[in-house]
Design an enzyme around this catalytic site. Structure first.
Site, mmCIF file in Angstrom:
data_model
loop_
_atom_site.group_PDB
_atom_site.id
_atom_site.type_symbol
_atom_site.label_atom_id
_atom_site.label_comp_id
_atom_site.label_asym_id
_atom_site.label_seq_id
_atom_site.Cartn_x
_atom_site.Cartn_y
_atom_site.Cartn_z
ATOM 1 N N ALA A 85 -10.742 48.028 14.679
ATOM 2 C CA ALA A 85 -10.444 48.812 15.880
ATOM 3 C C ALA A 85 -10.112 50.265 15.527
ATOM 4 O O ALA A 85 -9.489 50.974 16.326
ATOM 5 C CB ALA A 85 -9.296 48.164 16.637
ATOM 6 N N LYS A 86 -10.521 50.689 14.328
ATOM 7 C CA LYS A 86 -10.293 52.097 13.963
ATOM 8 C C LYS A 86 -11.498 52.879 14.494
ATOM 9 O O LYS A 86 -12.437 53.192 13.759
ATOM 10 C CB LYS A 86 -10.168 52.179 12.427
ATOM 11 C CG LYS A 86 -9.753 53.528 11.893
ATOM 12 C CD LYS A 86 -9.648 53.483 10.372
ATOM 13 C CE LYS A 86 -9.666 54.853 9.770
ATOM 14 N NZ LYS A 86 -9.664 54.849 8.304
ATOM 15 N N ASP A 120 -4.770 57.934 10.259
ATOM 16 C CA ASP A 120 -6.135 58.452 10.426
ATOM 17 C C ASP A 120 -6.482 58.618 11.902
ATOM 18 O O ASP A 120 -7.095 59.612 12.305
ATOM 19 C CB ASP A 120 -7.150 57.508 9.759
ATOM 20 C CG ASP A 120 -7.313 57.792 8.263
ATOM 21 O OD1 ASP A 120 -6.641 58.705 7.758
ATOM 22 O OD2 ASP A 120 -8.125 57.104 7.610
ATOM 23 N N LYS A 153 -7.162 64.521 5.386
ATOM 24 C CA LYS A 153 -8.300 63.878 6.043
ATOM 25 C C LYS A 153 -7.842 62.957 7.174
ATOM 26 O O LYS A 153 -6.822 62.293 7.081
ATOM 27 C CB LYS A 153 -9.103 63.070 5.019
ATOM 28 C CG LYS A 153 -9.825 63.972 4.046
ATOM 29 C CD LYS A 153 -10.999 63.296 3.401
ATOM 30 C CE LYS A 153 -10.584 62.418 2.257
ATOM 31 N NZ LYS A 153 -11.743 61.899 1.514
ATOM 32 N N HIS A 282 -8.484 47.828 2.098
ATOM 33 C CA HIS A 282 -9.030 49.032 1.470
ATOM 34 C C HIS A 282 -8.767 49.045 -0.044
ATOM 35 O O HIS A 282 -9.688 49.233 -0.847
ATOM 36 C CB HIS A 282 -8.408 50.267 2.145
ATOM 37 C CG HIS A 282 -8.881 51.565 1.589
ATOM 38 N ND1 HIS A 282 -10.155 52.045 1.795
ATOM 39 C CD2 HIS A 282 -8.266 52.483 0.810
ATOM 40 C CE1 HIS A 282 -10.294 53.199 1.180
ATOM 41 N NE2 HIS A 282 -9.156 53.493 0.569
HETATM 42 N N1 LIG Z 1 -7.026 59.883 5.262
HETATM 43 C C1 LIG Z 1 -6.993 59.562 4.002
HETATM 44 O O1 LIG Z 1 -6.993 60.410 3.114
HETATM 45 C C2 LIG Z 1 -6.942 58.107 3.614
HETATM 46 C C3 LIG Z 1 -6.659 57.771 2.280
HETATM 47 C C4 LIG Z 1 -6.570 56.407 1.951
HETATM 48 C C5 LIG Z 1 -6.767 55.441 2.912
HETATM 49 N N2 LIG Z 1 -7.064 55.827 4.189
HETATM 50 C C6 LIG Z 1 -7.277 54.827 5.210
HETATM 51 O O2 LIG Z 1 -6.100 54.048 5.349
HETATM 52 C C7 LIG Z 1 -6.432 52.776 5.829
HETATM 53 C C8 LIG Z 1 -5.652 51.736 5.067
HETATM 54 O O3 LIG Z 1 -4.292 51.978 5.280
HETATM 55 P P1 LIG Z 1 -3.179 50.869 5.074
HETATM 56 O O4 LIG Z 1 -3.460 50.150 3.830
HETATM 57 O O5 LIG Z 1 -1.892 51.548 5.230
HETATM 58 O O6 LIG Z 1 -3.470 49.814 6.229
HETATM 59 P P2 LIG Z 1 -2.948 49.670 7.731
HETATM 60 O O7 LIG Z 1 -2.683 50.976 8.356
HETATM 61 O O8 LIG Z 1 -3.924 48.768 8.398
HETATM 62 O O9 LIG Z 1 -1.558 48.905 7.569
HETATM 63 C C9 LIG Z 1 -1.545 47.628 6.993
HETATM 64 C C10 LIG Z 1 -0.769 46.601 7.836
HETATM 65 O O10 LIG Z 1 0.616 46.809 7.655
HETATM 66 C C11 LIG Z 1 1.276 46.916 8.924
HETATM 67 N N3 LIG Z 1 2.416 47.798 8.652
HETATM 68 C C12 LIG Z 1 2.418 49.132 8.538
HETATM 69 N N4 LIG Z 1 3.615 49.553 8.124
HETATM 70 C C13 LIG Z 1 4.398 48.455 7.988
HETATM 71 C C14 LIG Z 1 5.742 48.249 7.582
HETATM 72 N N5 LIG Z 1 6.520 49.260 7.161
HETATM 73 N N6 LIG Z 1 6.221 46.985 7.568
HETATM 74 C C15 LIG Z 1 5.422 45.935 7.936
HETATM 75 N N7 LIG Z 1 4.149 46.078 8.315
HETATM 76 C C16 LIG Z 1 3.643 47.325 8.334
HETATM 77 C C17 LIG Z 1 0.222 47.419 9.862
HETATM 78 O O11 LIG Z 1 0.502 47.048 11.197
HETATM 79 C C18 LIG Z 1 -1.019 46.702 9.330
HETATM 80 O O12 LIG Z 1 -1.081 45.403 9.854
HETATM 81 C C19 LIG Z 1 -7.937 52.637 5.687
HETATM 82 O O13 LIG Z 1 -8.537 52.709 6.963
HETATM 83 C C20 LIG Z 1 -8.342 53.830 4.852
HETATM 84 O O14 LIG Z 1 -9.626 54.306 5.176
HETATM 85 C C21 LIG Z 1 -7.132 57.135 4.556
#
Ligand SMILES: NC(=O)c1ccc[n+]([C@@H]2O[C@H](COP(=O)([O-])OP(=O)(O)OC[C@H]3O[C@@H](n4cnc5c(N)ncnc54)[C@H](O)[C@@H]3O)[C@@H](O)[C@H]2O)c1
Length: 387
Positions: A85-86, A120, A153, A282
């Site tokens: 859903a992103k 993001d 980004k 990821h």
């Molecule tokens: N913009 C950038 O430079 C950049 C760099 C790296 C990754 N990303 C992006 O980031 C995404 C991955 O991020 P992610 O790994 O944080 O995943 P996410 O944002 O999906 O979070 C992971 C899970 O943890 C939960 N959550 C978040 N914080 C929590 C907390 N403190 N306690 C309990 N649950 C919590 C969320 O609801 C989700 O279910 C990918 O889409 C990737 O493309 C972007």
């Protein structure tokens, strides 16, 4: 002879400076930060706060209490996040809510609190809303703390492609608080440790050693530092990971230089991650990619067998995968082709050259990649590749 049509030309050249602060703050919701607080104008201060729905469930009360204490009226807008859903639809929904709040974009920075997906989405919405509305990033996952939260980004997935729509849009400040990690699942901690491992492998041997020696403890304590020793390790780990990331990003913020060491782990993983949705996180896709190119580096003599095995052992200890059934000939060829297209027509593949430094290559054949993947398939836990 026909007369030449008169022609005139105009040219425009402009520069935009970017400046933002990244601050590590233990206990942000108790201690705060000036930008989270009142705005410098008469009347009640207000903030529009975009929160990952799950974070809202866990920390919504503390967030409200914080803003109440600061006498700031806040509207909390929860967003259900997932890689599936992103999408632009979510960005539109955020923009709609910002609109109905009637934000004053000169005085009321948007506050985004959540993991990489939320940051993001919110970052893209902020960059598009009135062609740019200031926003504050508060990452709550480890990937957020060391990666998504510190750069510029933003993005959403589009079609089958990861982050195909996005922008470069710096926050006004990124506030990093490891205390949020206390409630994060182990798998998501490992997910973030994969991005830290990346920085260790391509530029910081000491960072790799910290993961190698303390990986399991970091994982089980979620970087909360339950003892003086583990606290010091967690703090040094975050410090080195963020410093390494920022040092790589700072001179190349707009990614005009296409040889990027931080692309290590991100060569075939975007394709694998999207094809495997929702099964791979990821960081897990990044780990598989790092393992694949570790095997390529070993085949090329850039790493010795002992070093490659040490890397695989560390991945294993961090509960990170080194292989996935999608690593077949066809998918690898497609992933490599997509990377070449993304990187301006050349492979620009970062490989570890020894542990703690990297090198770019442009001549990896599909066969070579497939053979490396086959070697990984047989790797079960901390076993050895043929040296
Ligand atoms: N913009 C950038 O430079 C950049 C760099 C790296 C990754 N990303 C992006 O980031 C995404 C991955 O991020 P992610 O790994 O944080 O995943 P996410 O944002 O999906 O979070 C992971 C899970 O943890 C939960 N959550 C978040 N914080 C929590 C907390 N403190 N306690 C309990 N649950 C919590 C969320 O609801 C989700 O279910 C990918 O889409 C990737 O493309 C972007």
């Amino acid at each position: 002879v026909e007369a030449e049509a008169p022609s005139r030309r105009w040219s425009v050249q402009a520069q935009k400076s970017v400046q933002y602060e990244i601050a590590l703050i233990d206990g942000l919701l108790e201690r705060g930060h000036p930008l989270l607080g009142p705005s410098p104008r008469p009347g009640p201060a207000r903030r529009f706060v975009i929160v990952d729905e799950q974070v809202g469930r866990l920390y919504g009360g503390a967030i409200r209490d914080y803003f109440d204490r600061e006498s700031v009226h806040c509207r909390i807008f929860p967003v259900a996040v997932s890689e599936k859903a992103k999408t632009m639809d979510q960005v539109s929904a955020i923009a709609h809510a910002v609109d109905s709040f009637g934000i004053d974009r000169y005085r009321e920075p948007i506050v985004a609190i959540g993991g990489g997906v939320l940051l993001d989405l919110a970052g893209l919405a902020a960059s598009l809303y009135r062609r740019g509305t200031p926003y504050i990033r508060v990452p709550t996952t480890l990937i957020g703390l060391v990666d998504a939260g510190v750069g510029v980004k933003t993005g959403v997935n589009h079609g089958l492609h990861k982050n195909r729509l996005g922008s470069y849009f710096a926050p006004c400040v990124a506030l990093l608080d490891r205390r949020f990690l206390a409630t994060l699942g182990t798998r998501h901690i490992a997910n973030g440790l994969a991005e830290i491992l990346k920085i260790g492998l391509i530029r910081d041997r000491r960072l790799f050693d910290l993961l190698d020696q303390h990986g399991q403890l970091l994982l089980s304590e979620r970087l909360q530092g339950h003892s003086a020793v583990s606290d010091a390790v967690a703090i040094e780990l975050l410090d080195r990971a963020i410093t390494g990331m920022v040092d790589e990003l700072r001179p190349n913020l707009w990614e005009q230089e296409l040889d990027r060491l931080v692309d290590y782990g991100h060569s075939v993983s975007p394709t694998i991650e999207m094809l495997a949705l929702p099964h791979l996180l990821h960081g897990e896709a990044v780990s598989i990619d790092m393992a694949l190119f570790t095997a390529v580096a070993q085949r090329r003599g850039l790493l010795c067998a002992a070093e490659a095995n040490q890397i695989f052992r560390t991945m294993h200890a961090l509960q990170l995968p080194v292989w996935h059934p999608l690593l077949g000939r066809k998918v690898l060829a497609r992933a490599l082709a997509e990377t070449v297209q993304h990187r301006g027509g050349r492979q620009r593949l970062p490989l570890p050259a020894g542990i703690g430094s990297g090198r770019f290559v442009n001549d990896v054949a599909e066969d070579e990649l497939f053979m490396a993947a086959e070697e990984l398939r047989d790797l079960r836990g901390p076993t050895c590749l043929a040296g």
